[in-house]
Write an enzyme that holds these catalytic residues in place. Structure first.
Site, PDB file in Angstrom:
ATOM      1  N   LYS A  55       0.865  -1.192   0.000  1.00 46.98           N
ATOM      2  CA  LYS A  55       0.000   0.000   0.000  1.00 46.98           C
ATOM      3  C   LYS A  55       0.891   1.228   0.000  1.00 46.98           C
ATOM      4  O   LYS A  55       2.001   1.161   0.525  1.00 46.98           O
ATOM      5  CB  LYS A  55      -0.898   0.006   1.247  1.00 46.98           C
ATOM      6  CG  LYS A  55      -1.804  -1.204   1.394  1.00 46.98           C
ATOM      7  CD  LYS A  55      -3.050  -1.106   0.533  1.00 46.98           C
ATOM      8  CE  LYS A  55      -3.815  -2.438   0.571  1.00 46.98           C
ATOM      9  NZ  LYS A  55      -5.102  -2.436  -0.082  1.00 46.98           N
ATOM     10  N   LYS A  84       2.268  -9.264  -1.508  1.00 46.34           N
ATOM     11  CA  LYS A  84       1.466  -9.346  -2.739  1.00 46.34           C
ATOM     12  C   LYS A  84       1.161  -7.965  -3.287  1.00 46.34           C
ATOM     13  O   LYS A  84       1.037  -6.997  -2.536  1.00 46.34           O
ATOM     14  CB  LYS A  84       0.204 -10.165  -2.456  1.00 46.34           C
ATOM     15  CG  LYS A  84      -1.090  -9.447  -2.525  1.00 46.34           C
ATOM     16  CD  LYS A  84      -2.262 -10.395  -2.432  1.00 46.34           C
ATOM     17  CE  LYS A  84      -3.581  -9.656  -2.236  1.00 46.34           C
ATOM     18  NZ  LYS A  84      -3.814  -8.496  -3.089  1.00 46.34           N
ATOM     19  N   ASP A 118      -1.399  -5.267  -5.118  1.00 47.07           N
ATOM     20  CA  ASP A 118      -2.841  -5.062  -5.004  1.00 47.07           C
ATOM     21  C   ASP A 118      -3.506  -5.454  -6.322  1.00 47.07           C
ATOM     22  O   ASP A 118      -2.849  -5.550  -7.358  1.00 47.07           O
ATOM     23  CB  ASP A 118      -3.154  -3.627  -4.580  1.00 47.07           C
ATOM     24  CG  ASP A 118      -4.187  -3.612  -3.467  1.00 47.07           C
ATOM     25  OD1 ASP A 118      -5.086  -4.471  -3.510  1.00 47.07           O
ATOM     26  OD2 ASP A 118      -4.094  -2.773  -2.565  1.00 47.07           O
ATOM     27  N   GLU A 119      -4.824  -5.655  -6.267  1.00 48.20           N
ATOM     28  CA  GLU A 119      -5.505  -6.247  -7.426  1.00 48.20           C
ATOM     29  C   GLU A 119      -5.538  -5.322  -8.651  1.00 48.20           C
ATOM     30  O   GLU A 119      -5.737  -5.794  -9.768  1.00 48.20           O
ATOM     31  CB  GLU A 119      -6.923  -6.697  -7.045  1.00 48.20           C
ATOM     32  CG  GLU A 119      -7.927  -5.605  -6.726  1.00 48.20           C
ATOM     33  CD  GLU A 119      -7.747  -5.003  -5.342  1.00 48.20           C
ATOM     34  OE1 GLU A 119      -6.957  -5.535  -4.560  1.00 48.20           O
ATOM     35  OE2 GLU A 119      -8.392  -3.966  -5.066  1.00 48.20           O
ATOM     36  N   HIS A 124      -7.335 -13.678  -6.377  1.00 49.27           N
ATOM     37  CA  HIS A 124      -8.049 -12.538  -5.804  1.00 49.27           C
ATOM     38  C   HIS A 124      -9.420 -12.523  -6.451  1.00 49.27           C
ATOM     39  O   HIS A 124      -9.549 -12.827  -7.638  1.00 49.27           O
ATOM     40  CB  HIS A 124      -7.278 -11.252  -6.102  1.00 49.27           C
ATOM     41  CG  HIS A 124      -7.746 -10.088  -5.283  1.00 49.27           C
ATOM     42  ND1 HIS A 124      -8.960  -9.491  -5.488  1.00 49.27           N
ATOM     43  CD2 HIS A 124      -7.165  -9.428  -4.242  1.00 49.27           C
ATOM     44  CE1 HIS A 124      -9.106  -8.488  -4.603  1.00 49.27           C
ATOM     45  NE2 HIS A 124      -8.028  -8.437  -3.832  1.00 49.27           N
ATOM     46  N   LYS A 177     -12.951  -5.500   7.099  1.00 46.47           N
ATOM     47  CA  LYS A 177     -13.763  -4.417   6.521  1.00 46.47           C
ATOM     48  C   LYS A 177     -14.828  -4.899   5.538  1.00 46.47           C
ATOM     49  O   LYS A 177     -15.707  -4.139   5.171  1.00 46.47           O
ATOM     50  CB  LYS A 177     -12.837  -3.399   5.838  1.00 46.47           C
ATOM     51  CG  LYS A 177     -12.240  -3.865   4.502  1.00 46.47           C
ATOM     52  CD  LYS A 177     -11.326  -2.814   3.881  1.00 46.47           C
ATOM     53  CE  LYS A 177     -10.793  -3.291   2.538  1.00 46.47           C
ATOM     54  NZ  LYS A 177      -9.766  -2.430   1.972  1.00 46.47           N
TER      55      LYS A 177
HETATM   56  C1  CAP Z   1      -6.918  -5.660   1.568  1.00 43.11           C
HETATM   57  C2  CAP Z   1      -7.197  -5.618   0.106  1.00 43.11           C
HETATM   58  C3  CAP Z   1      -8.037  -6.720  -0.574  1.00 43.11           C
HETATM   59  C4  CAP Z   1      -9.402  -6.993   0.010  1.00 43.11           C
HETATM   60  C5  CAP Z   1     -10.323  -7.752  -0.925  1.00 43.11           C
HETATM   61  C6  CAP Z   1      -7.844  -4.313  -0.165  1.00 43.11           C
HETATM   62  O1  CAP Z   1      -6.286  -4.460   2.005  1.00 43.11           O
HETATM   63  O2  CAP Z   1      -5.974  -5.644  -0.588  1.00 43.11           O
HETATM   64  O3  CAP Z   1      -8.168  -6.361  -1.918  1.00 43.11           O
HETATM   65  O4  CAP Z   1      -9.176  -7.743   1.136  1.00 43.11           O
HETATM   66  O5  CAP Z   1     -11.399  -8.295  -0.269  1.00 43.11           O
HETATM   67  O6  CAP Z   1      -7.405  -3.593  -1.051  1.00 43.11           O
HETATM   68  O7  CAP Z   1      -8.830  -4.031   0.493  1.00 43.11           O
HETATM   69  P1  CAP Z   1      -6.371  -3.923   3.514  1.00 43.11           P
HETATM   70  P2  CAP Z   1     -11.678  -9.886  -0.135  1.00 43.11           P
HETATM   71  O8  CAP Z   1      -5.695  -4.962   4.367  1.00 43.11           O
HETATM   72  O9  CAP Z   1      -5.600  -2.619   3.518  1.00 43.11           O
HETATM   73  O10 CAP Z   1      -7.807  -3.752   3.857  1.00 43.11           O
HETATM   74  O11 CAP Z   1     -10.451 -10.514   0.473  1.00 43.11           O
HETATM   75  O12 CAP Z   1     -12.857  -9.946   0.792  1.00 43.11           O
HETATM   76  O13 CAP Z   1     -11.961 -10.405  -1.477  1.00 43.11           O
HETATM   77 MG    MG Z   2      -6.605  -5.224  -2.554  1.00 41.45          MG
END
Ligand code: CAP
Ligand code: MG
Length: 396
Positions: free
Chosen positions: A137, A163, A165-166, A253, A293
């Site tokens: 991040k 990892k 981010d998506e 993801h 969250k």
């Molecule tokens: C977590 C995360 C993931 C979410 C996706 C985000 O970051 O990288 O993409 O967890 O949800 O960007 O929110 P944080 P899920 O730790 O900063 O929240 O796993 O429910 O598919």
């Molecule tokens: Mg993410």
């Protein structure tokens, strides 16, 4: 009753202006040999291909589909049959696919996970404890050097996994090729210094041919993991990647899943999505957290975990990933839900530590160690300053 080779779907059905029985029959017909109006067939063999409703309890309906309706090893074909037109039928107010069960014969026409939980644990040389991961991040905007530096800090502090981010792919500020080279250099350095195995889950999400090139580049650069946004890329692309049989762990993801999963009466539940992803062959999958969250309930998350790990045609179990709004204080509750086979993945909950990423990674590992030693986080924090700071920041 269904035959052993049948594919079975469980649906929640709410009809609109017709009886539940008619609605259930309509769903079975639309997905097999029929359509919205009754057809008379002159070909008796076709009746053998008809899907049958074999159970109705409340609004929950089970339908069996003969295996001959499907082309083996063709997931798009299977899903446009059983989870296709039916969602748009006027005669249905709501329709939700709750579960999909395939016969061993159909499952075996796909590859399934190459590594699974045991393979990942062997690769990382972590036989028992939960794995700790972070998402770099801010999710977008870091240049390649900063990305690799943040990754190094996370690994040095105690993360096993870093990892992308998506939504990071190959933007100008952080191109894919440079990123893998520099981030894997950070991995090698952290690995040498800590004596622990470290892995980098690079996001290869793109158009399929580009993904294939990126996956090969990861192999060539000595990477061991790839990450794919499975729903954004689609099942076909995922299958193409898996069918290469590359020596790469596939981290799935599920960005966008809530468009299918969030409405409790309509859409596709996470359980069948997890089942399909496992049959195609992902090794790790986001399944929710309960305490973070994102919105899934404990019941849903337990179902998702079950879809990853329960017996399924002899396939290897998939490692569940908990991600989204996690931080050290949530570790005891997470382990209570997941047990030890989990990747605890935190972005903001590591990089947001008052003393930075390395301290955040240390605090997360300390929270895991405390919980495994059956100590309270407060007790452990007395002798572990990073955890102490984290607990002050994330006070509830
Ligand atoms: C977590 C995360 C993931 C979410 C996706 C985000 O970051 O990288 O993409 O967890 O949800 O960007 O929110 P944080 P899920 O730790 O900063 O929240 O796993 O429910 O598919
Ligand atoms: Mg993410």
């Amino acid at each position: 009753m269904p035959k052993g080779t049948d594919l079975i779907c469980t649906f929640f059905i709410e009809p609109e202006g017709i009886s539940l029985k008619e609605a259930a029959g309509g769903v079975a017909a639309e997905s097999s040999i029929g359509t919205w109006t009754e057809l008379t067939t002159t070909q008796p063999y076709m009746n053998k291909l008809a899907a049958h409703v074999f159970s109705i309890e409340g609004n929950v309906v089970k339908i069996a589909y003969p295996i001959e309706l499907f082309e083996p090893s063709n997931m798009p074909n299977i899903l446009s049959s059983v989870a296709g037109n039916v969602f748009g039928l006027k005669a249905l107010k709501n329709l939700r696919l709750l579960d999909i069960q395939m016969s061993k014969e159909l499952i075996r026409s796909f590859k399934g996970p190459r590594f699974g939980i045991a393979g990942i644990r062997k690769l990382l040389k972590v036989p028992v404890r939960p794995l700790v991961g972070t998402i770099i991040k801010p999710k977008l905007g870091l240049d390649t050097k900063d990305h690799a530096d943040v990754a190094y800090e996370a690994w040095s502090g105690g993360c096993d996994i870093v990892k992308d981010d998506e939504n990071l792919s190959s933007q100008k500020f952080n191109p894919f090729e440079d990123r893998i080279v520099q981030t894997l250099e950070s991995r090698d350095k952290a690995q040498k210094e800590t004596g622990e195995r470290k892995v980098y889950m690079v996001n290869i999400t793109a158009e399929t041919e580009t993904m294939l090139k990126r996956a090969q580049a990861v192999v060539d650069q000595g990477g061991e993991y790839i990450m794919v946004d499975i729903l954004a890329c689609g099942w076909s692309a995922l299958q193409t990647i898996r069918n290469q049989n590359l020596k790469l762990v596939i981290h799935a993801h599920r960005a966008g899943h809530a468009a299918f999963t969030k409405n409790p009466k309509h859409g596709i539940a996470m359980r069948p999505i997890a089942t399909v992803a496992r049959i195609i062959g992902v090794d790790q999958l986001h399944v929710g957290t309960v305490v973070g969250k994102m919105s899934e309930t404990k019941g849903e998350v337990l179902e998702n975990i079950d879809a990853c790990k329960a017996e399924l045609g002899g396939l290897k179990p998939v490692l569940p990933v908990a991600s989204g709004g996690l931080h050290p204080r949530l570790v005891p509750a997470l382990l209570e839900t997941f047990g030890k086979d989990v990747v605890i993945q935190a972005g903001g909950g590591i990089h947001g530590h008052p003393n930075g990423t390395m301290a955040g990674a240390k605090a997360m590992r300390q929270a895991v160690d405390a919980t495994l030693e059956s100590k309270t986080l407060e007790e452990y924090a007395k002798t572990h300053s990073e955890l102490k700071e984290a607990l002050k920041l994330w006070s509830a």
